[in-house]
Design an enzyme around this catalytic site. Sequence first.
Site, mmCIF file in Angstrom:
data_model
loop_
_atom_site.group_PDB
_atom_site.id
_atom_site.type_symbol
_atom_site.label_atom_id
_atom_site.label_comp_id
_atom_site.label_asym_id
_atom_site.label_seq_id
_atom_site.Cartn_x
_atom_site.Cartn_y
_atom_site.Cartn_z
ATOM 1 N N HIS A 179 4.304 -8.018 -4.907
ATOM 2 C CA HIS A 179 2.984 -8.400 -4.399
ATOM 3 C C HIS A 179 2.729 -9.850 -4.779
ATOM 4 C CE1 HIS A 179 1.077 -4.402 -3.388
ATOM 5 N NE2 HIS A 179 2.234 -4.056 -3.921
ATOM 6 N N ILE A 232 4.776 -3.261 -7.809
ATOM 7 C CA ILE A 232 3.978 -2.040 -7.905
ATOM 8 C C ILE A 232 4.672 -0.927 -7.130
ATOM 9 C CG2 ILE A 232 1.708 -1.015 -7.496
ATOM 10 C CD1 ILE A 232 0.568 -3.895 -7.567
ATOM 11 N N ARG A 233 5.231 0.009 -7.849
ATOM 12 C CA ARG A 233 6.052 1.064 -7.226
ATOM 13 C C ARG A 233 6.908 0.431 -6.115
ATOM 14 N NH1 ARG A 233 3.653 4.966 -4.612
ATOM 15 N NH2 ARG A 233 1.849 3.700 -4.186
ATOM 16 N N GLY A 268 0.883 -1.162 0.000
ATOM 17 C CA GLY A 268 0.000 0.000 0.000
ATOM 18 C C GLY A 268 0.915 1.205 0.000
ATOM 19 N N GLU A 269 0.670 2.114 0.913
ATOM 20 C CA GLU A 269 1.541 3.285 1.033
ATOM 21 C C GLU A 269 2.186 3.220 2.423
ATOM 22 O OE1 GLU A 269 2.196 5.314 -1.521
ATOM 23 O OE2 GLU A 269 3.694 6.108 -0.132
ATOM 24 N N SER A 270 3.501 3.044 2.433
ATOM 25 C CA SER A 270 4.169 2.803 3.718
ATOM 26 C C SER A 270 4.032 3.984 4.683
ATOM 27 C CB SER A 270 5.637 2.454 3.504
ATOM 28 O OG SER A 270 6.282 3.448 2.744
ATOM 29 N N ARG A 328 12.985 3.042 -1.430
ATOM 30 C CA ARG A 328 11.579 3.121 -1.869
ATOM 31 C C ARG A 328 11.490 3.530 -3.337
ATOM 32 N NH1 ARG A 328 8.283 6.974 1.936
ATOM 33 N NH2 ARG A 328 6.573 6.309 0.600
ATOM 34 N N CYS A 376 6.067 -5.537 -0.035
ATOM 35 C CA CYS A 376 6.182 -4.209 -0.617
ATOM 36 C C CYS A 376 6.199 -3.129 0.482
ATOM 37 C CB CYS A 376 5.080 -4.005 -1.651
ATOM 38 S SG CYS A 376 5.555 -2.816 -2.901
ATOM 39 N N GLU A 396 0.047 -11.493 -3.832
ATOM 40 C CA GLU A 396 -1.361 -11.792 -3.546
ATOM 41 C C GLU A 396 -2.293 -11.544 -4.725
ATOM 42 O OE1 GLU A 396 0.267 -9.218 -2.697
ATOM 43 O OE2 GLU A 396 -0.961 -7.422 -2.760
HETATM 44 N N1 GLN Z 1 5.775 2.881 -3.111
HETATM 45 C C1 GLN Z 1 5.111 2.462 -1.910
HETATM 46 C C2 GLN Z 1 5.811 3.026 -0.665
HETATM 47 O O1 GLN Z 1 6.886 3.502 -0.756
HETATM 48 C C3 GLN Z 1 5.056 0.960 -1.799
HETATM 49 C C4 GLN Z 1 4.249 0.423 -2.937
HETATM 50 C C5 GLN Z 1 3.516 -0.846 -2.640
HETATM 51 O O2 GLN Z 1 3.386 -1.290 -1.516
HETATM 52 N N2 GLN Z 1 3.012 -1.428 -3.673
HETATM 53 O O3 GLN Z 1 5.255 2.995 0.370
#
Ligand code: GLN
Length: 193
Positions: free
Chosen positions: A174, A138-139, A50-52, A109, A82, A176
């Site tokens: 990921h 994903i990113r 997600g977004e850390s 990151r 991630c 999942e």
């Molecule tokens: N780019 C996100 C971060 O730095 C991580 C991306 C993800 O969990 N898919 O938090």
Amino acid sequence: MKRMVQIGVLALQGDVQEHMAMVEAAGGRAMEVRTREALREVDGLIIPGGESTTIGGLMARYGLDEAIRERVRDGFPVFGTCAGLILMASEVDGGEPPLLRVMDVRVQRNAYGRQRESFEAKVEVPLLGADPLRVAFIRAPRIERVGPAVEVLATYQGRPVLVRQGNLLGATFHPEICGDPRVHEYFLLVITS
Ligand code: GLN
């Protein structure tokens, strides 16, 4: 009858439902974890992608960070994917969210740049059989350094992407969303062995 292994999915933000489905597909019982009380009921915890910054901030606000650290000291299994791995890392480059700092790795990151921010790939994980694992980056972060206690279970383009330190498991990808439950099955094994 033996009790089913109960796996918590940290449900503050991110890919929660997908992990719950994978845990069930792997033969475990999944439960959302948002509180310290819920954390006490599970045999292991998944911290989703997600977004850390968001997940780390909420974790600290609810006092879950200290509760997780305390359990990890007693050998509690945690699997971070991630953003989840970023939160477990001891060092983070590229903007540091509030961290758990439980795993001896340094991560960067958003290391794959704009063009390739997200992509699917086949990753060889010898431990999980000859068939490569189809996963999504994903990113994604990149693991820049692993400590001596960290085992590298898989690499992609020469970099570690799946690592283990005792009962802690971390993936930069990921696992999942591509329908293959083998990494979740492996986490179940970490919990039960
Ligand atoms: N780019 C996100 C971060 O730095 C991580 C991306 C993800 O969990 N898919 O938090």
